[in-house]
Design a protein around this motif. Sequence first.
Motif, short mmCIF file in Angstrom:
data_model
loop_
_atom_site.label_atom_id
_atom_site.label_comp_id
_atom_site.label_asym_id
_atom_site.label_seq_id
_atom_site.Cartn_x
_atom_site.Cartn_y
_atom_site.Cartn_z
N LEU A 109 0.84 -1.19 0.00
CA LEU A 109 0.00 0.00 0.00
C LEU A 109 0.88 1.24 0.00
N GLY A 110 0.51 2.21 -0.82
CA GLY A 110 1.22 3.48 -0.83
C GLY A 110 0.26 4.64 -0.79
N HIS A 111 0.59 5.65 0.01
CA HIS A 111 -0.25 6.85 0.08
C HIS A 111 0.50 8.04 -0.51
N SER A 112 -0.14 8.78 -1.42
CA SER A 112 0.41 10.01 -1.99
C SER A 112 1.80 9.76 -2.57
N PHE A 113 2.85 10.42 -2.08
CA PHE A 113 4.19 10.15 -2.56
C PHE A 113 4.52 8.67 -2.45
N GLY A 114 4.02 8.04 -1.40
CA GLY A 114 4.21 6.60 -1.25
C GLY A 114 3.58 5.80 -2.37
N SER A 115 2.55 6.36 -3.03
CA SER A 115 1.94 5.66 -4.17
C SER A 115 2.91 5.61 -5.34
N ILE A 116 3.70 6.67 -5.52
CA ILE A 116 4.70 6.69 -6.59
C ILE A 116 5.78 5.65 -6.32
N VAL A 117 6.26 5.62 -5.08
CA VAL A 117 7.30 4.67 -4.69
C VAL A 117 6.79 3.23 -4.78
N ALA A 118 5.60 2.98 -4.22
CA ALA A 118 5.06 1.62 -4.23
C ALA A 118 4.80 1.13 -5.64
N ALA A 119 4.19 1.96 -6.47
CA ALA A 119 3.90 1.56 -7.84
C ALA A 119 5.19 1.33 -8.62
N GLY A 120 6.18 2.19 -8.41
CA GLY A 120 7.46 2.01 -9.10
C GLY A 120 8.14 0.71 -8.70
N ALA A 121 8.09 0.39 -7.41
CA ALA A 121 8.73 -0.84 -6.93
C ALA A 121 8.03 -2.08 -7.47
N VAL A 122 6.69 -2.06 -7.47
CA VAL A 122 5.95 -3.21 -7.98
C VAL A 122 6.17 -3.36 -9.48
N ALA A 123 6.17 -2.26 -10.21
CA ALA A 123 6.41 -2.32 -11.65
C ALA A 123 7.79 -2.88 -11.95
N ASP A 124 8.74 -2.64 -11.04
CA ASP A 124 10.11 -3.12 -11.24
C ASP A 124 10.36 -4.50 -10.65
N GLY A 125 9.30 -5.16 -10.18
CA GLY A 125 9.46 -6.55 -9.78
C GLY A 125 9.22 -6.90 -8.33
N LEU A 126 8.82 -5.93 -7.49
CA LEU A 126 8.49 -6.28 -6.11
C LEU A 126 7.38 -7.33 -6.12
N ASP A 127 7.61 -8.43 -5.41
CA ASP A 127 6.67 -9.55 -5.41
C ASP A 127 5.53 -9.28 -4.43
N THR A 128 4.35 -9.04 -4.93
CA THR A 128 3.18 -8.80 -4.09
C THR A 128 1.94 -9.33 -4.78
N PRO A 129 0.98 -9.84 -4.03
CA PRO A 129 -0.24 -10.35 -4.69
C PRO A 129 -1.18 -9.23 -5.12
N ARG A 130 -1.16 -8.09 -4.41
CA ARG A 130 -2.07 -6.99 -4.72
C ARG A 130 -1.43 -5.67 -4.34
N LEU A 131 -1.93 -4.61 -4.97
CA LEU A 131 -1.41 -3.27 -4.73
C LEU A 131 -2.58 -2.34 -4.39
N ILE A 132 -2.38 -1.50 -3.36
CA ILE A 132 -3.38 -0.52 -2.95
C ILE A 132 -2.74 0.86 -2.96
N LEU A 133 -3.38 1.81 -3.64
CA LEU A 133 -2.87 3.17 -3.70
C LEU A 133 -3.94 4.13 -3.18
N VAL A 134 -3.59 4.87 -2.13
CA VAL A 134 -4.51 5.82 -1.50
C VAL A 134 -4.09 7.23 -1.88
N ASN A 135 -5.04 8.04 -2.35
CA ASN A 135 -4.70 9.36 -2.90
C ASN A 135 -3.51 9.24 -3.86
N PRO A 136 -3.61 8.35 -4.86
CA PRO A 136 -2.46 8.19 -5.75
C PRO A 136 -2.17 9.46 -6.53
N ILE A 137 -0.89 9.69 -6.80
CA ILE A 137 -0.48 10.81 -7.63
C ILE A 137 -0.62 10.36 -9.07
N GLY A 138 -1.74 10.68 -9.66
CA GLY A 138 -2.08 10.15 -10.98
C GLY A 138 -1.84 11.10 -12.12
#
Length: 293
Positions: A109-138
């Motif tokens: 799960l990533g919130h705000s700036f954390g959404s950028i970091v979390a999404a970037g990490a998952v896109a680059d291969g972080l192993d997770t079954p699901r992703l949650i973004l709160v107030n994502p920077i879209g």
Amino acid sequence: MPASSPYDALLARIPVARRAHDGAQARTAYWEYGDAAAPVTILAVHGFRGDHHGLEPVVAHLPGVRWIMPDLPGFGETPALASGVHDLAAYAAWLREFAAAVAPGAVVLGHSFGSIVAAGAVADGLDTPRLILVNPIGAPALEGPRGVLTRLAVAYYAASAWLPRRLGSWLLRSRAIVRVMSIVMAYTRDRTLRRFIHDQHDRYFSLFSDRDTLRQAFVTSVANDVRASAPRIAQPTLLIAAVQDDITPIAAERRLATLFPDARLVEIDGVGHLIHYEKPAEAADAIRDFLDV
């Protein structure tokens, strides 16, 4: 005297322990909430200038979940990365290493700036079954409804870096400026809740390690958004967006949802960029439905 939290009673029922992980780039301070035997673990990444405390109201409304909540490098109790580089690639690499060592297989799960970091990490291969973004920077922050304020923030961080170190650091930690930031972000008219929000920002918004790291993180936050990562994320993704968010407008969040191969968008009305403080119960409900917990 700290303002009382409307969520203290709920949070007090959840066990919490502070821990640390010695990684390749930093000794990461993190907090574990809930039962270690819980069926679901969420690894949560907080927003810019805050620390793990910001997401506690959401934790308080999901007692059946185990939470792993680190302070981002350079914030709270986690020092800056040893490399001295704090761009998106560095933050994403840190999160991938931390997740593999401390919370393998956790929902991210990533919130705000954390959404950028979390999404970037998952896109680059972080192993997770699901992703949650709160107030994502879209969308780019400079293009949002508060683009003028974002440009003022760019000037503020640039000036803080240009000034002599002691004066620049004082400016970054100015309680008056932190309060202005807090007033701009808070949407609620509830006076008790606003006092709590301002108190949280007063207590935790200035716990960054140094001005150089803070400026790098700020540049990373305005130079990136989730759109670039979204098409590369195959995992089911939940976006929790605020209808009145003036950093990423709801129309941009709706467009963002279409960029993921598998995304669900939940819109929360009557709140801006502080869902985690103002509407944590609604966010928890959306997470509960998404994870079926």
